[in-house]
Design an enzyme around this catalytic site. Structure first.
Site, PDB file in Angstrom:
ATOM      1  N   CYS A  42     -37.139  19.133 -49.103  1.00 56.07           N
ATOM      2  CA  CYS A  42     -36.531  19.657 -48.068  1.00 56.07           C
ATOM      3  C   CYS A  42     -38.106  19.267 -47.376  1.00 56.07           C
ATOM      4  CB  CYS A  42     -36.615  21.454 -47.239  1.00 56.07           C
ATOM      5  SG  CYS A  42     -36.177  20.562 -45.987  1.00 56.07           S
TER       6      CYS A  42
ATOM      7  N   GLU B  80     -33.038  25.093 -55.606  1.00 64.58           N
ATOM      8  CA  GLU B  80     -33.022  26.742 -56.364  1.00 64.58           C
ATOM      9  C   GLU B  80     -32.372  27.835 -55.824  1.00 64.58           C
ATOM     10  OE1 GLU B  80     -35.476  26.191 -52.584  1.00 64.58           O
ATOM     11  OE2 GLU B  80     -35.265  24.912 -53.800  1.00 64.58           O
TER      12      GLU B  80
ATOM     13  N   HIS C 152     -32.250  22.068 -51.478  1.00 66.01           N
ATOM     14  CA  HIS C 152     -33.087  23.536 -52.078  1.00 66.01           C
ATOM     15  C   HIS C 152     -31.748  23.614 -53.518  1.00 66.01           C
ATOM     16  CE1 HIS C 152     -35.678  24.588 -49.225  1.00 66.01           C
ATOM     17  NE2 HIS C 152     -35.123  23.511 -48.109  1.00 66.01           N
TER      18      HIS C 152
END
Length: 402
Positions: free
Chosen positions: A101, A224, A222
């Protein structure tokens, strides 16, 4: 830094060390050495003065953006400096870097790229593809997804290829940003595009080989956090690949760095020479304590100093390695007056330097710190090579006089 990142980093065998957002810490990054990898994640907008912000946004629209994205548009200049310092350090040394990001935007800016100050206002106006993409949805913050097209023969293609459907190299990613890459820095290659042609991932193909400790990459989304609500199951098996390959590169870089600074085995002395060595070491220790604490500390006989003095007299042409060891043991006693004179000169130079730097801007000081850090690294490498050459040519001194 959220726990999702840390969980993945630890699970693959690396130890995360958090660099705090503290004023002035960008000048103290040496304190975190050795650095084997850097992971930068989410945060506020980057100060547009740090890149060429060519924008068509009006002042009125800027106010609208600040109201809509209040938590993002508050500029944190200290964080900008810290993170740009880390990014530039990685680029200078080829240290593994993963930017998520904002971290990807920092990487692009560090290399001379630019950003859209607001995707909705800028890219939405200029797109010719008839595609409108929602890059941030506050009402469906974690569940929102949009399609990205993966570029063939890139790491993202390798990680997600088993998840492509209907012959399309596409996946759906989460999105939490209102800014993004506008002009990609020249050294990078895109890995993914949103349908409005916004770059969603990029990497340096010349610095990508995790097995050899090379990894420079930025992802706008993202991976994750691409998992179901209150679920540990990821949207795609490839979501964890970026972290896995990043840690692989970190471990490889650490091994490569350690091998570079491998210390040669110490010379082994026979029993007689070992006894004489201890006598000389003790002599230097006594001299060091006298130098540090004055005569009041010295309770030994003058004979305790004699072995060290004779050793110095008989070995005037010392190798660099020997000089280093002798200084550590307090052998600079014989050069005390010149040492104090140098200290005085250094103090005067330091005062002058502080006066000059006090008039410099934060950006100028940051660039200056980068330069001297680079010079220090080069100096250390050259000095290490010279020391290794010197160690290989060391001859034991003649200690028969003792």
């Amino acid at each position: 830094m959220r726990e999702y990142h840390l969980d993945l980093i630890v699970s693959y065998g690396a130890v995360p060390v958090i660099v705090p957002r503290v004023t002035g810490v960008h000048m103290l990054l040496d304190s975190f050495e050795p650095i084997h990898g850097v992971l930068l994640c989410e945060g506020e907008d980057i100060d547009p003065s740090l890149y060429e912000a060519e924008t068509t946004i009006s002042p009125e629209e800027l106010e609208e953006i600040k109201l809509l994205h209040a938590s993002d548009t508050t500029i944190d200049k200290e964080k900008d400096i810290i993170e740009l310092s880390l990014a530039k350090l990685c680029l200078e040394r080829n240290i593994p870097y993963l930017g998520i990001c904002r971290g990807s935007q920092v990487l692009n800016v560090a290399c001379g790229g630019t950003l859209y100050q607001d995707i909705g206002k800028e890219l939405g106006k200029s797109t010719q593809h008839g595609k409108t993409v929602v890059h941030i949805d506050y009402d469906n913050y974690d569940s929102h997804r949009h399609v990205v097209k993966i570029v063939e023969n890139t790491p993202l293609h390798q990680w997600f290829m088993d998840s492509f459907e209907d012959g399309k190299m596409e996946i759906k990613v989460n999105s939490y940003h209102h800014q993004g890459v506008k002009r990609l820095a020249q050294r990078f290659k895109p890995m993914a595009f949103a349908l409005d042609r916004l770059i969603e991932g990029f990497y340096d193909p010349d610095s990508y080989n995790p097995e050899e400790g090379k990894f420079i990459m930025g992802l706008q989304f993202h991976p994750e956090r691409m998992r179901g609500h209150e679920s540990s199951e990821f949207d795609y098996p490839g979501c964890t690949a970026a972290y896995k390959e990043f840690v692989k590169a970190v471990v490889a870089y650490q091994k490569k760095l350690n091998s570079t600074y491998e210390v040669p085995n110490s010379l082994k002395l026979n029993e007689e020479l070992e006894i004489r060595r201890k006598v000389i070491v003790n002599s230097f220790s006594v001299a060091r304590n006298i130098y540090a604490f004055g005569d009041k500390f010295h309770q030994s006989k003058e004979s305790d100093l004699k072995p060290g003095a004779e050793f110095l007299e008989s070995n005037t042409a010392l190798s660099m390695q020997q000089q280093k060891r002798l200084k550590q043991m307090g052998a600079t006693v014989r050069n005390a007056s010149s040492y104090m004179e140098r200290m005085k000169q250094n103090e005067e130079k330091e005062k002058l330097a502080r006066a000059v730097m006090g008039k410099m801007t934060v950006e100028q000081l940051s660039d200056l710190a980068f330069f001297y850090h680079m010079m220090g690294t080069i100096c250390s490498e050259v000095l290490e090579m010279k020391l290794q050459d010197a160690v290989s040519n060391i001859d034991l001194p003649d200690l028969d006089a003792f």
